[in-house]
Design an enzyme around this catalytic site. Structure first.
Site, short mmCIF file in Angstrom:
data_model
loop_
_atom_site.label_atom_id
_atom_site.label_comp_id
_atom_site.label_asym_id
_atom_site.label_seq_id
_atom_site.Cartn_x
_atom_site.Cartn_y
_atom_site.Cartn_z
N ASN B 149 -2.58 -4.30 26.49
CA ASN B 149 -1.88 -3.22 25.82
C ASN B 149 -2.67 -2.78 24.60
OD1 ASN B 149 0.57 -1.54 25.48
ND2 ASN B 149 0.71 -2.64 23.53
N GLU B 150 -2.98 -1.51 24.52
CA GLU B 150 -3.63 -0.95 23.32
C GLU B 150 -4.69 -1.89 22.76
OE1 GLU B 150 -0.48 0.21 20.65
OE2 GLU B 150 -0.05 2.02 21.77
N CYS B 160 -14.55 -14.48 14.56
CA CYS B 160 -14.54 -15.94 14.48
C CYS B 160 -15.86 -16.53 14.96
CB CYS B 160 -13.38 -16.50 15.30
SG CYS B 160 -13.65 -16.47 17.07
N GLU B 311 2.36 6.68 26.85
CA GLU B 311 3.42 6.57 25.84
C GLU B 311 3.44 7.84 24.98
OE1 GLU B 311 3.21 3.18 23.27
OE2 GLU B 311 2.74 1.77 24.88
N TYR B 361 13.62 0.96 15.26
CA TYR B 361 13.98 2.36 15.04
C TYR B 361 12.98 3.32 15.66
CZ TYR B 361 17.41 0.41 11.88
OH TYR B 361 18.46 -0.30 11.36
N HIS B 362 11.99 2.80 16.34
CA HIS B 362 11.12 3.68 17.10
C HIS B 362 11.99 4.46 18.09
CE1 HIS B 362 7.01 4.60 18.76
NE2 HIS B 362 7.77 5.02 19.73
#
Lengths: 678, 678, 678
Positions: B149-150, B160, B311, B361-362
């Site tokens: 995802n994204e 690292c 999206e 609240y999206h």
């Protein structure tokens, strides 16, 4: 320097031919000839090449570079290459990498990346300096050794455990006992009483600080760490110089300073440099007063002896958000300004643009295409010709200043980490305000440490002399007592050498000199301006004042300026105190430029020190003199033509033109006249 | 995609019923029916549920979710759930957590939280993807696999030690020898010559950087790390795709991109996606040109094939400081804009609002109360009906563009980490400036990589083509040679693939094409505007310009615009060079919108490519065509009514209304017409 | 407190004579006499002196200090000295030092530097408190124990592994099962389902946060950590109090709070304090309403019992960027305001300025020179005389408030870490807006927790009551049902105690009370102002509104204000709902001061609660009453003269002057009248 005296102001700069194929070199040298370049600085960042691993030193490439550089009779400055660690060293000994103010040990990258306390770094950097000196001492044309590079340039130091241990040793040496340490730091405050030196840690964001370097719970700890760190880096410089001196007893050793650079107390370093040198990268395009201040500060490091501009850019810098090019004529104007203020060398970073990495667009004498038909190169070459034609005329000449400005790193450090008044009142801004007023008035200035001999000055200006140490108070009193004038400002005389408040009225031990006491210190946000009414023989003036407003009670001083607002309206803002045969002036507030000009003119007038071009905005007169000869540099920093009446008769060494006193000098923007007075 | 061809533009979005009690599901599905939802994306963030510990996989819940989703004939997109680590994995294997740009290993939290180089993460994420694929391959209605995802969504990567080791392997592969590495990075600068690959560390705030990601001592190191990191995450994607393909040979695999997202070079990923998809969250309310650019960029990833909007929000986003609701009609307008630019799917995040955590609240199709009587739901449902009614009319249709805009991550990366000119001149701002001018002029556009086939274009626009690689120069020359027009801007052709400067005049190898050389590059602070005088057959214009001002020397080019200020007043600011049968235009400064419009109109006019609605502000015409059918989307982005003369005859597929060419189309704010041309 | 009842408002402050040579003490005490100082706070930061190593306790110096302090009949407050670690302890036990929000363990420095979960710190701090209590319990004049200092003052807590373990224990206690934990945190979102309590880590910049403390991926985790950390520090306080009580069963124990201080939920601490006390350092010079709110909040901690001002500065603070001095009369005005709001002690930090460290310029009763002839000291002494002359008149008297403002740390925490609406809408700003409107209207106010008994109030105002817990909804409904008025604002009733959204329309369970539902929540950038049309019996008003605009659907409520812009123009912005015998008002947007004044006046008018001086800007009337006596404090905060008609007859206890109801009271700027009403 005498044995290295050259027939002209040195001209050239950093040259890194190791980044180029050999065939490019000859084109470079042809261009250097075209631009009358006589001095090249070599070997600034070559550690990894000179020493590719712990056991190997390889000078093959440097031999070739040096050989070619001096082949045509040019002089060279040879650097020690210790300004940046080689990758293998950081990989083999991670502790050579600095730990930043956030407390983070860095891994390999950047430059100025060594912990100054690392034994490995100290040993290997000294060893490299020694080997370079051993190999190249006696090279014909070698005119100076250049140790390290821009010390303190990244974040101002290191805060690692090794430095912590070094700090504790330094404290043991400085204070002897824990009682004295605890007293110096007022350690009972917030229960900081140390019962073992081992409890002390470097002050940073993981210990005494919040927000940043200027916000510390204990000013005493932080002030001492600044002193320690400045000295720790000086020890690095000394490590290398000592090894150079094993092979070369006389060639001057220097390192490039950075003007008003807060992390390092250049005054405490100055004795270890044989000639002062610095890198002139002003933050803006209209910074002539700031550059003048920096030149004078650098000249003041060695009691007025000529200094070198080790670096400046022909066109643009690379490190700022916005990097405008120097406008036509500006390179010449600023270069001559440097000479006017005592520079005997005007050098560039760099001779040819790097191909890659963060300075690849930093201006250079030669661009990526190696062109000599650009505006920039033409200006560089024209300036080279002028410097060559001037010859040795001004070399060694000194500024005949009767006004001194005190500049003090301890006060800078202490004032800017002070809680309680106004964080927006800054040391350099304040000093520059006074300096600009003096510069506009055309006074010839020295900028000197608080330890300087002041007996030769008529006027001593000590803006924001926050921290007092040594016998500075007595020497300032002596200036006034013998008829001179002392001028200081708000926040003077607040703290002692430990940055503890004096248990007396401000300005502390300076009270008798200024004849006032400070009862309250009010502050206002930036942008808030209150009127101050100033009186004077040439008329009154209502000036503006901001940031800081001390409420004074005169104790012998005369009021020459009063506040025009707030509950202290009508009370003194500027005072003058007769002290012996002289005067002591105190400015209790952040006066604007007009107000400072008014005050400074009154002070200078008393001694007849206002310059002849004081009324011509942005026309600078800077004088150098030697052996009975006087050279008056007249520089037009304005963007318009200025016409002034010549202050003396003589010959303009640049044009060859004869000038008679009183005749009209017409100065185009960026024009320069170097008048050798009759 | 052919075997998954559906009869309409897909409509639906992310659905996470695992956050809800089962009884809510039926209400959800009833609402989906009401809104004509045909596609649901499932299982995006369920790793912890699917695999509650190292040894257990549990698909009970997902079985139920999938079963219900496809029960009504809906299609599903199935995600692999690897976009966020489960707590147990971070606890058992701390090294799976990413280390940020500050060099800090993170502990458990957030999403996009995995180190892409961690063997444990790679093994377990691939294993999970494989098990999901094994279980659900062949599910009726399964139309795509959604991996991760994204990617790169949090801070753009990891720094690292594992990534350091991966970087060193990548460098060994890329450069073969240390000599080549040191040359590529110009490592002699600041003594960075590496004598062992093991000495290389990731460039971050503990090594080469200061201030942030754009400030690096060595552009070459940082550029290579960006490339490496983009590829390291691509390897993660490939890990999973490979395992999916073991169980399902044909269903398209994708991941959701983010438009102009700097950390990942989507062009280098594109071949691994079977369909491009992206998440459209514009930063403001008036971003129609920016969205158009992003759609075109995403469509360009797969050579113009239709893409998916994976999206968008029906109402508000949740992540910005201020999150205004979409105004009435805007959701519909923007959804149709996506379709107009080639989207064959318009999906939401998300179908129902989360109960807790940072996206509660999206905006969602269903709010916390599950209401279907709100303005928002009504607009969602109305759009669903329109899409359903449109059917398969435009599916698969493509944009008939004759203008290409080059977009290049390497140039983006290299230009924005460049010291020396102006940090305020940004890549996407610059590209968007040119794109907006083209879009306003109504040209049908493709946005393509520098490696794209350019033979089909009349006009190729390459703003700030800073870094040159491959044969892009030859292909641009070919465009002009055959009669096309090339347009580029300041900072073009500065560096090679290693981000080293060309050892020639700028614009480097592009010089012959544009017939100019750059002699100086001046810069100014934001807000400083200088006039530029532009000539043209339709009249002259004095436009404004800012930020960057290159001083040009024509070497064959004709001057069509000159500077009106500064020491370079009167010198060329815009040039046109005849090259073969075509032209090459160069804009040397940051022209304002009016100036760019003037230049772009001249360029388009030459090829008759100015669109019919070019004079109607904010009225967009976007065309898709297939099999002889042409669909003209006319979109009114203005906040006022616009009246235009119809450019063609046809039928508005939304209203069913017949339109005759030349008749007045009255477009209310947010109005959309989908004209199937006769 | 009864056995310690003194004959006057306590006056004095922090005194740290350990920083001074003994000979200064007598001069200090002479000055204290001159200023009528009756109370000294001792031993706030002396841990390192009291316990110089792990095994040694040494009270020699403190004995001397206490002995001298009480010798003249003065009272003392004795602190436990645990507010800052001694160096030896940090050196011996590094884990006692806090770990900051960035996840960095600090080394020694600052104050408030202990990890609250450290067993060593807990053991040794309790031990020290016990030993201090053992030694000084029963000291004549000992009037209070002062535990620690300004808890949470540095960054609000600790995020170390010890705190992590403590947090996990706290969670086990709170939730019992992982299922309940995962539900509370909505852990299925982003795959955060915890399968073992050990997987939970403190939420900070290395885990759930980005940008800072207000940006978290999981509001539930962060909210719980705030609760845990507040309680962890409370446990520290309790550790010490418990040990004090072993030696002294009755003397009040307190610690100094800081008003609206976000890190600690003072309501949850209040029961453990015997008297509330706080430090009043307003951020600006015109903060009378903010100070009034803070006083009322502090008074509300102990159900309206008098509180102490433990610290205020006579002149300047030291910690802000700009620290202006208190203007003449302001110290007196603000001190009397404190008394007017219920303070029975007005104490300073500090009695004499420190010599060094970060508070050396913080204002003090005595400056570095120890002067008593300054404006500042004269004002301190004059106030001392007034307080002494007032005697015990108002001691113990309470505010007769009929209006309550609800203040709730949970709502504060939850609202300010909310994504999705508008980050610029802040809790305290919002509460202060309503409070200021009430204060301007002259209402006597209590500020109380959401758990308070509301039966005594006519009006209850609950701005931004974002999080609902306990039976607050029922109690608010009861207020309205019995005829009172409830007033709340946007974002009310959004989340439950876990900060999860209610699965219903906003304002959640408050919907029936307010008779509305929120359909959309729009937001705008700061500076955007939309009109709101308000109606009222005394005329209509068009006010401004900003930041947040909820779109309401009335469900029984009457519309009393409508939006005048945007797509929701004409829809309700302010509503009034008849509920039982009373009313519930809802303000759906960020109304400006004029709008709030309009709404609040209407609400107060209904109950006849508008004060007599409501129309005299910045004239405050605050009342205390006890045993049938009423004291009306009339304070002129304006910078101009105000003339008002006296609201009652009585005697001004400060001037001794008789006042008749209705006569004109002329109030100079900063004037104070303490009218004992007939």
């Amino acid at each position: 320097m005498s044995e290295h005296r050259t027939p002209q102001i040195r001209y050239g700069g950093d040259y890194n031919p190791e980044q180029w194929p050999r065939e490019v070199w000859e084109a470079d040298y042809a261009a250097f000839d075209e631009a009358a370049i006589d001095t090249l600085t070599l070997n600034v960042f070559s550690w990894a090449t000179l020493q590719p691993d712990a056991d190997t030193y390889d000078f093959t490439q440097l031999d070739e570079i040096v050989e070619r550089a001096v082949a045509g009779g040019r002089d060279v400055v040879l650097a020690t290459s210790t300004g940046a660690l080689p990758p293998w060293l950081a990989h083999a000994h991670p502790e050579v990498c600095r730990t930043d103010f956030q407390g983070r040990r860095h891994v390999y990258g950047q430059r100025h990346n060594a912990c100054p306390s690392s034994p490995v770094y100290r040993r290997l950097s000294a060893e490299l300096a020694g080997r370079v000196a051993e190999r190249y001492a006696g090279t014909p044309g070698l005119v100076a050794w250049h140790v390290g590079n821009e010390y303190g340039g990244f974040d101002g130091g290191c805060w690692c455990d090794l430095c912590g241990a070094g700090f504790r040793d330094w404290l043991r040496e400085r204070y002897g006992t824990l009682d004295r340490l605890n007293e110096a730091w007022n350690a009972t405050f917030w229960s900081h009483t140390f019962t073992d030196f081992e409890q002390v840690v470097p002050p940073n964001m993981l210990s005494e600080h919040w927000r940043g370097p200027d916000h510390t719970a204990f000013q005493g700890i932080t002030l001492d760490y600044r002193r320690f760190m400045s000295e720790a880096m000086l020890a690095n410089y000394r490590d290398e110089k000592e090894r150079i001196r094993e092979h070369d007893a006389t060639t001057p050793v220097t390192t490039n300073f950075m003007g008003m650079f807060r992390p390092i107390d250049y005054h405490r370093w100055a004795a270890d440099l044989d000639v002062a040198s610095w890198d002139n990268y002003p933050p803006g395009q209209r910074e002539h007063a700031r550059m003048a201040l920096a030149h004078d500060l650098m000249r003041g490091l060695k009691d007025g002896a000529p200094f070198w501009v080790m670096e400046q850019t022909p066109t643009i810098t690379a490190s700022r958000d916005v990097n405008p090019v120097k406008r036509p004529g500006v390179l010449r104007l600023w270069s001559w300004q440097a000479v006017a203020h005592g520079a005997d060398a005007v050098l560039y970073f760099q001779m040819r643009q790097s191909k890659g990495a963060c300075e690849k667009y930093h201006g250079a004498v030669l661009d990526h295409a190696g062109r000599t038909d650009t505006r920039s190169f033409r200006e560089v070459a024209a300036l080279g010709a002028e410097l060559r034609d001037l010859g040795d005329a001004v070399l060694g000449a000194r500024t005949p200043a009767r006004v001194a400005v005190l500049f003090d790193w301890d006060s800078w450090w202490a004032a800017e980490m002070t809680d309680g008044f106004n964080r927006h009142a800054r040391y350099v801004d304040t000093v520059l305000g006074y300096y600009r007023a003096l510069w506009n008035a055309g006074a010839q200035l020295d900028v000197v440490p608080v330890t300087a001999d002041l007996t030769g000055y008529d006027v001593v200006v000590a803006p924001m002399l926050h921290l007092l140490r040594g016998d500075v108070v007595a020497r300032l009193e002596e200036v006034a007592a013998r008829g001179g004038t002392v001028l200081s400002s708000f926040w003077a005389g607040r703290v002692d050498e430990d940055s503890n408040a004096y248990l007396m009225d401000a300005p502390g031990p300076l009270g008798p000199l200024f004849g006032i006491r400070v009862e309250e210190t009010d502050s206002a946000e930036p942008g808030v301006v209150h009127p101050v009414h100033l009186t004077g023989p040439d008329g009154d003036l209502t000036a503006g004042a901001g940031l800081v407003f001390e409420v004074l009670v005169p104790e012998g001083a005369e009021v020459v300026g009063t506040y025009g607002a707030e509950f202290y309206a009508g009370t003194p803002a500027v005072t003058r105190h007769t002290f012996g045969d002289g005067e002591a002036w105190y400015v209790a507030t952040g006066l604007d430029d007009a107000g400072l000009a008014h005050v400074v003119r009154r002070v200078l007038d008393r001694h007849g020190l206002v310059g002849p071009y004081a009324d011509a905005d942005d026309v600078e007169l800077a004088v150098r003199a030697t052996d009975g000869r006087r050279f008056a540099f007249v520089l037009n920093h304005a963007t318009e033509v200025r016409e002034v009446a010549a202050h003396a008769s003589g010959t303009d060494l640049l044009s060859g033109r004869r000038v008679e006193a009183g005749e009209t000098l017409r100065l185009e923007p960026t024009d320069v006249v170097v008048l050798q007075e009759d």
